[in-house]
Write a protein that holds these residues in place. Structure first.
Motif, PDB file in Angstrom:
ATOM      1  N   ILE A 163       0.997  -1.014  -0.072  1.00 44.90           N
ATOM      2  CA  ILE A 163       0.164  -0.493   0.180  1.00 44.90           C
ATOM      3  C   ILE A 163       0.767   1.112  -0.144  1.00 44.90           C
ATOM      4  O   ILE A 163       1.781   1.230   0.947  1.00 44.90           O
TER       5      ILE A 163
ATOM      6  N   ALA B 189      -3.590   4.200  -1.279  1.00 44.24           N
ATOM      7  CA  ALA B 189      -4.051   3.825  -0.244  1.00 44.24           C
ATOM      8  C   ALA B 189      -5.027   4.269   0.031  1.00 44.24           C
ATOM      9  O   ALA B 189      -5.851   3.557   0.968  1.00 44.24           O
TER      10      ALA B 189
ATOM     11  N   TYR C  86      -7.351   1.222   0.244  1.00 43.83           N
ATOM     12  CA  TYR C  86      -7.506   0.896   1.683  1.00 43.83           C
ATOM     13  C   TYR C  86      -7.545   1.044   3.076  1.00 43.83           C
ATOM     14  O   TYR C  86      -8.124   0.703   4.106  1.00 43.83           O
TER      15      TYR C  86
END
Length: 316
Positions: A301, A306, A309
């Motif tokens: 990530i 990012a 997530y």
């Protein structure tokens, strides 16, 4: 003639018998998981309870029972109670520890129960009908690859392990195998039991013992929080990287914000317990035999991805 009270009593009795017969016909899936003793397991409890609620509402012939345990000994006792009180068609278990839970799970397997193991594998893999986990080797390896690149292949590293389990072993293996042949030197590696407070104390020890540390790897984000606090309080400026793993929202937010010390993360979603429960239900009622190993990816990530997530409303 029969009076109304007698008829009512008979009717109630008949309904009770019918209800008991229906309950007896239900397929029972026990879900045994650790209690929410840190962020990741809090996520596991959340998703397990959500799965139970959804499945119990959607499948009248299935009952999912979730039981949490604060220790390995308590989980063993919980399994004994669950298996003694009713017939278990399936057990979905995230073992508190691998070694202590292997034989108790085998005993339930020997009763004809379908066994799904999540995350922390048993020491005897033959007990598992279905095993679902993240790619723990990739969690360690992808973290090491980034560290090698960022540090130019050399530097002093300290490592914090979780608890003695298969997944901890795999994460460490992925990390150590990847740094072989480089000039990254592991100065210290000890267990902090996936606990922020213990990690804080261990990191304080590391800082006292080692005058120069280039990078820290805590193989779980709860531990990383303790590490970051210890580094902050120390005022040390030699530490260039402090990396974790699991995809905690607080750490993913650091990646989004471009944090210099924690610029990347690796996912290991607690929602895997929900996937495992649904797959187990499919095996029992969906005429879709499910066996084998399911491994979830652990891509790095970065700031570029990012937001995919980041789930600010999740418990982890």
């Amino acid at each position: 003639m029969f009076n109304r009270k007698w008829i009512a009593a008979v009717a109630v009795g008949a309904l009770m018998v019918a209800s008991q017969a229906l309950a007896a016909d239900k397929k029972v899936i026990a879900v045994s998981i650790p209690a929410a003793d840190h962020g990741w397991t809090a996520g596991v409890v959340y998703h397990a309870q959500a799965a139970a609620k959804e499945i119990n509402a959607a499948f009248p012939d299935v009952e999912v029972v979730v039981k949490t345990s604060p220790s390995a000994a308590d989980q063993v006792s919980a399994l004994e109670d669950l298996s003694a009180s009713r017939k278990l068609n399936a057990l979905v278990i995230l073992p508190y520890t691998s070694e202590e839970l292997t034989q108790p799970v085998k005993a339930i397997k020997d009763m004809g129960t379908f066994i799904t193991v999540v995350d922390r594998g048993l020491t005897d893999a033959s007990i598992q009908d279905l095993y679902l986990a993240g790619d723990n080797i990739a969690v360690g390896a992808n973290t090491a690859k980034f560290m090698i690149e960022k540090l130019g292949g050399k530097g002093n590293v300290v490592v914090l392990r979780g608890i003695p389990t298969v997944i901890d072993d795999e994460r460490i293996k992925g990390f150590e195998d990847t740094i072989k042949g480089t000039d990254l030197k592991v100065l210290d590696i000890q267990y902090a039991h996936w606990n922020s407070d213990q990690a804080f104390k261990l990191m304080q020890d590391y800082l006292a013992k080692h005058p120069h540390i280039d990078a820290v790897w805590a193989n779980d984000d709860d531990m990383l929080l303790g590490v970051l606090e210890a580094v902050k309080q120390s005022g040390r400026t030699d530490i260039k990287l402090a990396l974790g793993g699991n995809g905690m929202k607080d750490i993913v937010k650091k990646v989004i914000d471009g944090d210099a010390m924690t610029p990347v993360e690796t996912p290991y979603p607690p929602s895997m317990i929900k996937t495992a429960v649904y797959m187990t239900v499919a095996n029992l009622v969906g005429q879709a035999p499910v066996r084998g190993h399911v491994k979830l990816d652990a891509p790095l990530i970065t700031q570029a991805n990012a937001k995919e997530y980041y789930f600010p409303d999740s418990p982890f």
